[in-house]
Design a protein around this motif. Structure first.
Motif, PDB file in Angstrom:
ATOM      1  N   PHE A   1       0.823  -1.215   0.000  1.00 36.95           N
ATOM      2  CA  PHE A   1       0.000   0.000   0.000  1.00 36.95           C
ATOM      3  C   PHE A   1       0.859   1.267   0.000  1.00 36.95           C
ATOM      4  O   PHE A   1       0.359   2.348  -0.316  1.00 36.95           O
ATOM      5  CB  PHE A   1      -0.904   0.043   1.234  1.00 36.95           C
ATOM      6  N   THR A   2       2.122   1.134   0.367  1.00 41.28           N
ATOM      7  CA  THR A   2       2.970   2.311   0.573  1.00 41.28           C
ATOM      8  C   THR A   2       3.861   2.616  -0.625  1.00 41.28           C
ATOM      9  O   THR A   2       3.860   3.742  -1.149  1.00 41.28           O
ATOM     10  CB  THR A   2       3.853   2.106   1.824  1.00 41.28           C
ATOM     11  N   LEU A   3       4.646   1.634  -1.084  1.00 41.08           N
ATOM     12  CA  LEU A   3       5.711   1.907  -2.054  1.00 41.08           C
ATOM     13  C   LEU A   3       5.189   2.431  -3.381  1.00 41.08           C
ATOM     14  O   LEU A   3       5.698   3.434  -3.906  1.00 41.08           O
ATOM     15  CB  LEU A   3       6.543   0.639  -2.266  1.00 41.08           C
ATOM     16  N   ILE A   4       4.187   1.766  -3.956  1.00 37.44           N
ATOM     17  CA  ILE A   4       3.708   2.188  -5.274  1.00 37.44           C
ATOM     18  C   ILE A   4       3.058   3.571  -5.217  1.00 37.44           C
ATOM     19  O   ILE A   4       3.190   4.381  -6.144  1.00 37.44           O
ATOM     20  CB  ILE A   4       2.737   1.149  -5.864  1.00 37.44           C
ATOM     21  N   ASN A   5       2.381   3.878  -4.104  1.00 40.03           N
ATOM     22  CA  ASN A   5       1.728   5.189  -4.002  1.00 40.03           C
ATOM     23  C   ASN A   5       2.730   6.315  -3.837  1.00 40.03           C
ATOM     24  O   ASN A   5       2.509   7.420  -4.355  1.00 40.03           O
ATOM     25  CB  ASN A   5       0.738   5.186  -2.835  1.00 40.03           C
ATOM     26  N   LEU A   6       3.831   6.063  -3.143  1.00 36.50           N
ATOM     27  CA  LEU A   6       4.861   7.096  -3.035  1.00 36.50           C
ATOM     28  C   LEU A   6       5.406   7.449  -4.417  1.00 36.50           C
ATOM     29  O   LEU A   6       5.671   8.621  -4.720  1.00 36.50           O
ATOM     30  CB  LEU A   6       5.987   6.630  -2.113  1.00 36.50           C
ATOM     31  N   THR A   7       5.570   6.424  -5.283  1.00 43.28           N
ATOM     32  CA  THR A   7       6.046   6.677  -6.649  1.00 43.28           C
ATOM     33  C   THR A   7       5.011   7.470  -7.445  1.00 43.28           C
ATOM     34  O   THR A   7       5.338   8.465  -8.104  1.00 43.28           O
ATOM     35  CB  THR A   7       6.346   5.347  -7.360  1.00 43.28           C
ATOM     36  N   LEU A   8       3.747   7.041  -7.407  1.00 49.73           N
ATOM     37  CA  LEU A   8       2.691   7.737  -8.141  1.00 49.73           C
ATOM     38  C   LEU A   8       2.508   9.173  -7.641  1.00 49.73           C
ATOM     39  O   LEU A   8       2.370  10.109  -8.441  1.00 49.73           O
ATOM     40  CB  LEU A   8       1.370   6.975  -7.994  1.00 49.73           C
ATOM     41  N   PHE A   9       2.540   9.360  -6.329  1.00 51.31           N
ATOM     42  CA  PHE A   9       2.359  10.696  -5.768  1.00 51.31           C
ATOM     43  C   PHE A   9       3.491  11.624  -6.216  1.00 51.31           C
ATOM     44  O   PHE A   9       3.269  12.788  -6.546  1.00 51.31           O
ATOM     45  CB  PHE A   9       2.326  10.643  -4.238  1.00 51.31           C
ATOM     46  N   THR A  10       4.723  11.099  -6.205  1.00 55.12           N
ATOM     47  CA  THR A  10       5.873  11.915  -6.601  1.00 55.12           C
ATOM     48  C   THR A  10       5.786  12.308  -8.063  1.00 55.12           C
ATOM     49  O   THR A  10       6.017  13.470  -8.434  1.00 55.12           O
ATOM     50  CB  THR A  10       7.186  11.150  -6.335  1.00 55.12           C
ATOM     51  N   GLN A  11       5.452  11.354  -8.938  1.00 52.47           N
ATOM     52  CA  GLN A  11       5.382  11.638 -10.364  1.00 52.47           C
ATOM     53  C   GLN A  11       4.267  12.622 -10.694  1.00 52.47           C
ATOM     54  O   GLN A  11       4.324  13.299 -11.723  1.00 52.47           O
ATOM     55  CB  GLN A  11       5.187  10.335 -11.146  1.00 52.47           C
ATOM     56  N   ASN A  12       3.268  12.720  -9.841  1.00 54.41           N
ATOM     57  CA  ASN A  12       2.180  13.662 -10.066  1.00 54.41           C
ATOM     58  C   ASN A  12       2.375  14.985  -9.329  1.00 54.41           C
ATOM     59  O   ASN A  12       1.508  15.859  -9.404  1.00 54.41           O
ATOM     60  CB  ASN A  12       0.843  13.043  -9.646  1.00 54.41           C
TER      61      ASN A  12
END
Length: 505
Positions: A379-390
């Motif tokens: 729940f954490t790792l993929i969202n940190l990537t998506l949040f950063t790219q956006n």
């Protein structure tokens, strides 16, 4: 330097073949992370290198940390395909060197070379996804694909590492990388499209900045390891001076040069800087669990390498489960921040569970704690990537993605170094106190190295108080897990202050 037009929309076949090439490369580092974690106790026992236990892991991480932003920037200039191909080749050759290592020092150096290849892979492979799939919905789909492939191989690595170590010895885990590496080189060369971002030849890289980063991190790790052993010795004071000087020079340089390796714009107050901090905290918890739960399961609880692999499997497999659930739920949430919040909460619960384990804790309860930890990371790792790219401008997309991955490894390196020193110090203190209380202090020297606990089943019956040593090691590890639980709760509090990230408009 203007960016070229985005590549034409890929057909389904082209997208699948491209992602197979990218994921094949990442499988190398994914497999090696979990295989090496489960085999580490056997490796240090065979090579007599418990004092360098952390360096087998952090040597890899240190080299990766430095190379991720460098090759992330080079990929912006020259395209990412050639670096993915070279990275796979370097990783494969370094794996062969690891398999042939005759002592712990050669292994640490070979692991650093693996880190060079792994850093090139992470710095280029993850940044390829927003290049190939500019649309957020498409990007999310392929991020899930890549994360799933990464996690599945992680899951296979733990039990496979245990089986290979028990059946053929720890060197076989490195030989395993060679055919996979050859496959990755072929797939990357054959199928990944070569997307160039600029026609300019004026490449300016911050090599001095990279050197200062390496110097600061290496001196910090040595400082952490030496303080419990020698206190405020001349060496410790020298390391502190090197660390302070390198950090001050790095901050000064990155603010002054036109093309910094660490763009200051990404570190000003705001969501991106907070996401970087969260990536470090998540990395410290994840890598500490990966590298030290095998020591708990084998050294303190007496399980075999294969059984320890089975215990670790739920953690790495449920990262995929968490990512899949994440992809189904995130589209329907007004505030996507709730998913990583839940992830850090699950991590904290899992670490608390491990912290209160004892010699009689059941096998299936330990499995459950590892399952919770994996779901939390999913729940954490993929969202940190998506949040950063956006959250960044397009001209910072590649370097921001690379920095996020690099800082996760920074957290992993510092986390494993601090956890290792903490556990090593507490084990000796707890063991000495326990042996004094039982009148068996004469055995302190023989039991001071936890390696003897890993070899307990092979030893002939002896008078050594092995149960006392197991309890001392478990007590030390439990305090380490408690510290990781606190880190997870701190990350949850930090994330609570981040404004909602809008992914889909």
């Amino acid at each position: 330097m203007g960016l070229e037009q985005a590549p034409n929309k890929l057909s389904t076949k082209q997208a699948i073949l491209a992602m197979v090439g990218i994921s094949s490369g990442l499988m190398l580092s994914a497999l090696d992370q979990t295989v090496i974690g489960n085999a580490l106790p056997s490796i240090v026992a065979d090579l007599d290198g418990f004092d360098l236990y952390a360096w087998v892991a952090t040597g890899y991480l240190l080299m990766s940390i430095v190379t991720i932003p460098i090759f992330g920037r080079l990929g912006d200039y020259y395209g990412r395909k050639p670096f993915i191909v070279v990275a796979c080749a370097v990783f494969t050759l370094a794996s062969f060197a690891c398999a042939l290592a005759g002592n712990i020092y050669v292994l640490v150096i070979a692991r650093a070379l693996q880190g060079l290849g792994g850093g090139m892979l992470i710095g280029t492979a993850f940044a390829s996804i927003p290049d190939l799939f500019p649309d957020n919905k498409e990007r999310l789909k392929w991020q899930i694909f890549l994360s799933s492939a990464f996690s599945i191989v992680n899951a296979l690595g733990a039990p496979l590492g245990g089986f290979l170590t028990d059946a053929f010895g720890w060197r076989s885990i490195f030989y395993l990388n060679i055919p996979l590496g050859c496959l990755a080189v072929f797939c990357a060369w054959q199928y990944i499209p070569w997307v160039r971002h600029t026609k300019s030849r004026d490449v300016s890289l911050d090599w001095l900045g990279a050197l200062l980063i390496a110097l600061a991190l290496a001196s910090f790790q040595l400082f952490i390891e030496q303080v419990p052993k020698s206190g405020l010795s001349p060496l410790v004071i020298l390391l502190a001076c090197v660390l302070l000087t390198a950090t001050v020079c790095l901050v000064y340089r990155e603010r002054r040069i036109p093309h910094p390796l660490l763009p200051p714009a990404l570190f000003v107050a705001g969501s991106v800087r907070t996401l970087f901090v969260l990536s470090m905290l998540a990395g410290s918890v994840m890598f500490s669990l990966l590298y030290y739960t095998p020591l708990m399961f084998q050294g303190a609880l007496g399980y075999s390498s294969q059984q320890a692999g089975i215990l670790i499997t739920p953690m790495v497999l449920s990262i995929t489960l968490g990512a899949i659930i994440n992809s189904k739920v995130i589209r329907h949430l007004h505030n996507p921040n709730w998913l990583p919040r839940g992830g850090f909460l699950l991590l904290a619960i899992a670490c608390f569970g491990l912290a209160f384990s004892d010699l009689n804790t059941g096998f299936y309860l330990l499995l459950f704690f590892m399952l919770l930890a994996g779901c939390g990371l999913g729940f954490t790792l993929i969202n940190l990537t998506l949040f950063t790219q956006n959250s960044v401008e397009k001209n910072h997309l590649g370097i921001a993605t690379a920095l996020l991955q690099s800082l996760r490894l920074v957290g992993g390196m510092l986390g494993t170094a601090i956890t290792g020193s903490f556990i090593h110090f507490l084990y000796h203190q707890t063991l000495e106190k326990a042996l004094i209380n039982t009148g068996e202090r004469a055995y302190l020297t023989e039991l001071s190295d936890p390696n003897i606990l890993l070899q307990a089943k092979q030893l002939a019956p002896s008078k050594l108080p092995l149960e006392t040593a197991q309890q001392a090691l478990l007590d030390a590890l439990n305090l380490g897990w408690l510290a990781l639980a606190v880190i997870s709760l701190i990350a949850l509090c930090v994330l609570w202050r981040v404004k909602p990230i809008i992914l889909f408009k």
